[in-house]
Scaffold this motif. Structure first.
Motif, PDB file in Angstrom:
ATOM      1  N   LEU A 133       7.963   3.450  33.542  1.00 31.72           N
ATOM      2  CA  LEU A 133       9.026   3.777  34.485  1.00 31.72           C
ATOM      3  C   LEU A 133       9.901   4.866  33.893  1.00 31.72           C
ATOM      4  N   LEU A 134      10.200   5.861  34.700  1.00 31.74           N
ATOM      5  CA  LEU A 134      10.981   7.012  34.276  1.00 31.74           C
ATOM      6  C   LEU A 134      12.344   7.017  34.957  1.00 31.74           C
ATOM      7  N   LYS A 135      13.258   7.779  34.358  1.00 28.11           N
ATOM      8  CA  LYS A 135      14.568   7.982  34.964  1.00 28.11           C
ATOM      9  C   LYS A 135      15.007   9.423  34.732  1.00 28.11           C
ATOM     10  N   HIS A 136      15.488  10.072  35.784  1.00 26.71           N
ATOM     11  CA  HIS A 136      16.040  11.421  35.639  1.00 26.71           C
ATOM     12  C   HIS A 136      17.325  11.340  34.821  1.00 26.71           C
ATOM     13  N   VAL A 137      17.429  12.179  33.784  1.00 30.83           N
ATOM     14  CA  VAL A 137      18.592  12.133  32.895  1.00 30.83           C
ATOM     15  C   VAL A 137      19.149  13.533  32.691  1.00 30.83           C
ATOM     16  N   ALA A 138      20.414  13.591  32.287  1.00 28.86           N
ATOM     17  CA  ALA A 138      21.077  14.881  32.100  1.00 28.86           C
ATOM     18  C   ALA A 138      20.592  15.590  30.845  1.00 28.86           C
ATOM     19  N   ASP A 139      20.301  14.822  29.788  1.00 29.16           N
ATOM     20  CA  ASP A 139      19.882  15.424  28.517  1.00 29.16           C
ATOM     21  C   ASP A 139      18.619  14.736  28.017  1.00 29.16           C
ATOM     22  N   PRO A 140      17.450  15.154  28.486  1.00 28.22           N
ATOM     23  CA  PRO A 140      16.209  14.488  28.094  1.00 28.22           C
ATOM     24  C   PRO A 140      15.870  14.636  26.616  1.00 28.22           C
ATOM     25  N   ARG A 141      16.537  15.542  25.904  1.00 32.69           N
ATOM     26  CA  ARG A 141      16.246  15.734  24.480  1.00 32.69           C
ATOM     27  C   ARG A 141      16.548  14.496  23.643  1.00 32.69           C
ATOM     28  N   ARG A 142      17.295  13.568  24.217  1.00 34.04           N
ATOM     29  CA  ARG A 142      17.643  12.341  23.490  1.00 34.04           C
ATOM     30  C   ARG A 142      16.568  11.265  23.611  1.00 34.04           C
ATOM     31  N   TYR A 143      15.534  11.511  24.416  1.00 36.14           N
ATOM     32  CA  TYR A 143      14.612  10.445  24.787  1.00 36.14           C
ATOM     33  C   TYR A 143      13.150  10.859  24.591  1.00 36.14           C
ATOM     34  N   GLY A 144      12.252   9.937  24.921  1.00 36.51           N
ATOM     35  CA  GLY A 144      10.858  10.274  25.073  1.00 36.51           C
ATOM     36  C   GLY A 144      10.674  10.936  26.429  1.00 36.51           C
ATOM     37  N   VAL A 145      10.026  12.101  26.448  1.00 38.92           N
ATOM     38  CA  VAL A 145       9.940  12.902  27.670  1.00 38.92           C
ATOM     39  C   VAL A 145       8.479  13.068  28.080  1.00 38.92           C
ATOM     40  N   PRO A 146       8.158  12.791  29.348  1.00 41.36           N
ATOM     41  CA  PRO A 146       6.773  12.930  29.810  1.00 41.36           C
ATOM     42  C   PRO A 146       6.420  14.369  30.174  1.00 41.36           C
ATOM     43  N   THR A 147       5.152  14.694  29.973  1.00 47.30           N
ATOM     44  CA  THR A 147       4.568  15.918  30.505  1.00 47.30           C
ATOM     45  C   THR A 147       3.522  15.498  31.531  1.00 47.30           C
ATOM     46  N   PHE A 148       3.632  16.014  32.745  1.00 46.95           N
ATOM     47  CA  PHE A 148       2.749  15.606  33.832  1.00 46.95           C
ATOM     48  C   PHE A 148       1.505  16.488  33.891  1.00 46.95           C
ATOM     49  N   ASP A 149       0.444  15.951  34.495  1.00 41.88           N
ATOM     50  CA  ASP A 149      -0.746  16.762  34.742  1.00 41.88           C
ATOM     51  C   ASP A 149      -0.472  17.726  35.896  1.00 41.88           C
ATOM     52  N   GLU A 150      -1.443  18.586  36.206  1.00 42.10           N
ATOM     53  CA  GLU A 150      -1.232  19.615  37.229  1.00 42.10           C
ATOM     54  C   GLU A 150      -0.933  19.027  38.608  1.00 42.10           C
ATOM     55  N   SER A 151      -1.484  17.847  38.869  1.00 37.96           N
ATOM     56  CA  SER A 151      -1.250  17.213  40.164  1.00 37.96           C
ATOM     57  C   SER A 151       0.104  16.522  40.230  1.00 37.96           C
ATOM     58  N   GLY A 152       0.704  16.265  39.060  1.00 43.55           N
ATOM     59  CA  GLY A 152       1.965  15.535  39.017  1.00 43.55           C
ATOM     60  C   GLY A 152       1.819  14.044  39.230  1.00 43.55           C
ATOM     61  N   GLN A 153       0.582  13.550  39.238  1.00 44.01           N
ATOM     62  CA  GLN A 153       0.333  12.144  39.543  1.00 44.01           C
ATOM     63  C   GLN A 153       0.241  11.262  38.309  1.00 44.01           C
ATOM     64  N   SER A 154       0.027  11.862  37.151  1.00 45.52           N
ATOM     65  CA  SER A 154      -0.091  11.064  35.929  1.00 45.52           C
ATOM     66  C   SER A 154       0.502  11.828  34.757  1.00 45.52           C
ATOM     67  N   ILE A 155       0.622  11.141  33.635  1.00 42.20           N
ATOM     68  CA  ILE A 155       1.236  11.705  32.435  1.00 42.20           C
ATOM     69  C   ILE A 155       0.141  12.059  31.440  1.00 42.20           C
ATOM     70  N   VAL A 156       0.226  13.262  30.891  1.00 42.30           N
ATOM     71  CA  VAL A 156      -0.770  13.674  29.904  1.00 42.30           C
ATOM     72  C   VAL A 156      -0.292  13.445  28.474  1.00 42.30           C
ATOM     73  N   ARG A 157       1.019  13.394  28.279  1.00 48.44           N
ATOM     74  CA  ARG A 157       1.553  13.054  26.959  1.00 48.44           C
ATOM     75  C   ARG A 157       3.050  12.750  27.082  1.00 48.44           C
ATOM     76  N   ILE A 158       3.545  12.051  26.077  1.00 43.81           N
ATOM     77  CA  ILE A 158       4.984  11.783  25.953  1.00 43.81           C
ATOM     78  C   ILE A 158       5.424  12.327  24.602  1.00 43.81           C
ATOM     79  N   THR A 159       6.499  13.091  24.599  1.00 47.54           N
ATOM     80  CA  THR A 159       7.026  13.685  23.368  1.00 47.54           C
ATOM     81  C   THR A 159       8.393  13.094  23.085  1.00 47.54           C
ATOM     82  N   GLU A 160       8.578  12.601  21.863  1.00 50.44           N
ATOM     83  CA  GLU A 160       9.853  11.997  21.498  1.00 50.44           C
ATOM     84  C   GLU A 160      10.874  13.058  21.111  1.00 50.44           C
ATOM     85  N   LYS A 161      12.021  12.996  21.773  1.00 52.72           N
ATOM     86  CA  LYS A 161      13.174  13.848  21.470  1.00 52.72           C
ATOM     87  C   LYS A 161      12.787  15.320  21.272  1.00 52.72           C
TER      88      LYS A 161
END
Length: 244
Positions: A133-161
């Motif tokens: 589950l994701l949440k839109h945040v003002a400063d995503p640099r503080r969190y684990g951030v998802p990178t979506f695939d080209e379709s936007g339907q799934s996550i290809v990786r999560i990068t911490e901070k």
């Protein structure tokens, strides 16, 4: 569906309060923090719960929650003997989860407005894998951030901070898994801080193309700082659903 709630940790950002109490037993509005985690599971119809915590404070949870009968749930307890990371703590749930069962993992300091019912229902429709589950945040640099695939339907990786986040979303501490999570945990290596990281587990699912997501609509906080703890208390005091 079963639930696993993690309620260990040292709560270093909340000292000196956590010198005396486990973070998840700190008051948030009218109730201890852990109360809301149990309440969210019951609200979603998830009543078979495993609570994982440390040895030093297990008695506090047992005293407050007991068997869970008072809350309309059934609670089993497991002890994490030493800090080894969220994924290591989750691995303790392996005897609790059947070979083909699905479950929700909740970090007990995550407080949020949305019901989990629709997310659980959506995950039940998913063929296999995991969902975060994701949440839109003002400063995503503080969190684990998802990178979506080209379709936007799934996550290809999560990068911490990340210094340069790919999106403006944070991965919250609310995860849905199938039972293959434990096989994937067995293949993880400790991070630089010597722990098995939950982000590494999620990225293992992502590499298999099996990491989906949904987005929380309402407010969310991890209540890990004095500021977020205060914010959560103010919101909970104004939440009529927990007033009785």
């Amino acid at each position: 569906m079963k639930a696993v709630i993690l309620a260990g940790g040292t709560g270093t950002r909340l000292r000196p309060l956590t010198t005396l109490l486990n973070k998840h037993m700190l008051p948030v509005g009218r109730y201890p923090m852990i109360h809301y985690a149990i309440d969210k599971m019951k609200e979603a119809g998830i009543t078979d719960i495993l609570l994982i915590t440390g040895r030093a404070t297990a008695g506090l949870f047992i005293t407050y929650l007991g068997s869970g009968a008072e809350f309309g749930v059934s609670i089993t307890y497991r002890i994490q003997e030493e800090a080894g990371g969220i994924a290591q703590a989750l691995d303790l749930a392996k005897p609790f989860i059947g070979p083909h069962e699905r479950f929700v993992l909740l970090l007990g300091d995550n407080l949020f407005e949305d019901s989990l019912e629709r997310f659980a229902a959506q995950f039940e429709k998913q063929a296999s894998g995991a969902m975060v589950l994701l949440k839109h945040v003002a400063d995503p640099r503080r969190y684990g951030v998802p990178t979506f695939d080209e379709s936007g339907q799934s996550i290809v990786r999560i990068t911490e901070k990340p210094d340069a986040p790919d999106t403006s979303y944070s991965v919250t501490g609310i995860y849905f898994y199938d039972s293959s999570a434990f096989e994937l945990i067995a293949g993880l290596s400790p991070s630089e801080r010597g722990e098995l990281e939950i982000t590494d587990l999620n990225n293992a699912y992502a590499r298999l193309g099996k990491l989906s997501y949904m987005v929380l609509d309402g407010w969310w906080t991890d209540a890990g700082t004095f500021e977020s703890l205060h914010e959560a208390a103010v919101r909970m005091m104004g939440n009529s659903s927990t007033a009785d």
